[in-house]
Scaffold this active site. Structure first.
Site, PDB file in Angstrom:
ATOM      1  N   ALA A 107      -6.122  -1.878   1.145  1.00 37.57           N
ATOM      2  CA  ALA A 107      -6.292  -0.802   0.165  1.00 37.57           C
ATOM      3  C   ALA A 107      -5.942  -1.324  -1.223  1.00 37.57           C
ATOM      4  O   ALA A 107      -5.310  -2.370  -1.373  1.00 37.57           O
ATOM      5  CB  ALA A 107      -5.407   0.379   0.530  1.00 37.57           C
ATOM      6  N   GLY A 162      -5.976  -1.708   5.108  1.00 35.41           N
ATOM      7  CA  GLY A 162      -7.058  -0.749   5.181  1.00 35.41           C
ATOM      8  C   GLY A 162      -8.371  -1.374   5.601  1.00 35.41           C
ATOM      9  O   GLY A 162      -9.212  -0.709   6.214  1.00 35.41           O
ATOM     10  N   GLU A 213      -8.240  -1.476   9.279  1.00 36.39           N
ATOM     11  CA  GLU A 213      -8.419  -0.105   9.773  1.00 36.39           C
ATOM     12  C   GLU A 213      -9.874   0.335   9.664  1.00 36.39           C
ATOM     13  O   GLU A 213     -10.382   1.040  10.551  1.00 36.39           O
ATOM     14  CB  GLU A 213      -7.496   0.838   9.002  1.00 36.39           C
ATOM     15  CG  GLU A 213      -6.022   0.614   9.350  1.00 36.39           C
ATOM     16  CD  GLU A 213      -5.088   1.463   8.524  1.00 36.39           C
ATOM     17  OE1 GLU A 213      -4.323   2.241   9.112  1.00 36.39           O
ATOM     18  OE2 GLU A 213      -5.115   1.344   7.278  1.00 36.39           O
ATOM     19  N   GLU A 267       1.279  -3.885   5.789  1.00 37.76           N
ATOM     20  CA  GLU A 267       1.893  -2.770   5.055  1.00 37.76           C
ATOM     21  C   GLU A 267       3.408  -2.824   5.068  1.00 37.76           C
ATOM     22  O   GLU A 267       4.065  -2.379   4.121  1.00 37.76           O
ATOM     23  CB  GLU A 267       1.417  -1.435   5.636  1.00 37.76           C
ATOM     24  CG  GLU A 267      -0.036  -1.084   5.334  1.00 37.76           C
ATOM     25  CD  GLU A 267      -1.004  -1.593   6.391  1.00 37.76           C
ATOM     26  OE1 GLU A 267      -2.171  -1.180   6.370  1.00 37.76           O
ATOM     27  OE2 GLU A 267      -0.589  -2.427   7.229  1.00 37.76           O
TER      28      GLU A 267
END
Length: 258
Positions: free
Chosen positions: A65, A109, A112, A132
């Site tokens: 992200a 992300g 994911e 993360e």
């Protein structure tokens, strides 16, 4: 439609979406995710498209992200902005199969996003991870739920709690990815796989995808009942009649999507 951070292409019956923030290693910001959702929904509604492929470039599928976009936010900001629900949940509603074609970094992300697809084709250079924990947070778009289902609890704990990165070969061994190819051919092979699926009976493909995804969210007995209902429902379709007649007549079926 003109996009800022993605590029869309059509390869026969396959819709291809390229993440296009190369200077940021395709980091997923809110604009990119919104555009991705729109592109997937557009392909999902297009009768001529039977499957989709999401890819980045050889260096990175997506390196995570966009931390700069999130770093100054408070928990209340994140709650009311709720970009995960507003964009990621739209990905879950796509009816047609989606394949992630992954090369290079596939982190946070990005990992994911790949796992939110139905299948993953990786290049030999692909690296999967959830870093993360190094930022004082945990994954927020499904990794704590999808990784254990794919690789088991022990490896999931190591990836999420201790930032273990999986090579493409490890990801294949742990059933996180479907296939691994040289970097020169991974995207071509992903499109080939999508094309093989895209020419099959559309209604059956849609219901089969729903049934498989349902298996992760219900009890076995409920999932089997749902599967059986979909199985019976397909006997009302033109494609079921065509498929069985073609088998008996020893010819290729001509699917109508009806």
């Amino acid at each position: 439609m003109t996009y800022e951070y993605i590029i869309t292409e059509v390869h026969e019956k396959v819709g291809l979406i390229r993440l296009n923030r190369p200077k940021a290693l395709n980091a997923l910001n809110s604009i990119l995710m919104g555009e991705l959702a729109i592109a997937l929904e557009t392909f999902d509604q297009a009768e001529e498209i039977g499957a989709m492929v999401i890819t980045g470039d050889e260096r990175a599928f997506a390196a995570g992200a966009d931390i700069k976009e999130m770093s100054g936010k408070s928990s209340i900001d994140m709650l009311f902005r709720d970009s995960i629900s507003s964009t990621w949940d739209r990905l879950r509603s796509i009816k047609k199969p989606i394949i992630a074609a992954v090369s290079g970094w596939c982190l946070g992300g990005g990992s994911e996003l790949a796992m939110a697809c139905d299948m993953i084709v990786a290049s030999e250079t692909a690296k999967f991870g959830q870093p993360e924990i190094n930022l004082g947070i945990l994954p927020g778009a499904g990794a704590t739920q999808r990784i254990p289902r794919a690789v088991g609890k022990a490896i999931a704990m190591e990836m999420i709690l201790n930032n273990r990165t999986l090579s493409a070969e490890e990801a294949y061994q742990f059933s996180l990815v479907n296939r691994v190819y040289p970097v020169e051919s991974y995207l071509e092979k992903a499109i080939e796989l999508a094309q093989e699926i895209a020419v099959r009976a559309p209604v059956a493909i849609r219901l089969a995808k729903e049934a498989i995804n349902q298996s992760f969210e219900t009890l076995l007995s409920e999932g089997v009942s749902d599967e059986r209902r979909s199985f019976y429902l397909l006997f009302s379709t033109v494609d079921q009649k065509e498929g069985m007649e073609a088998f008996i007549e020893k010819r290729e079926p001509q699917w109508k999507g009806k």
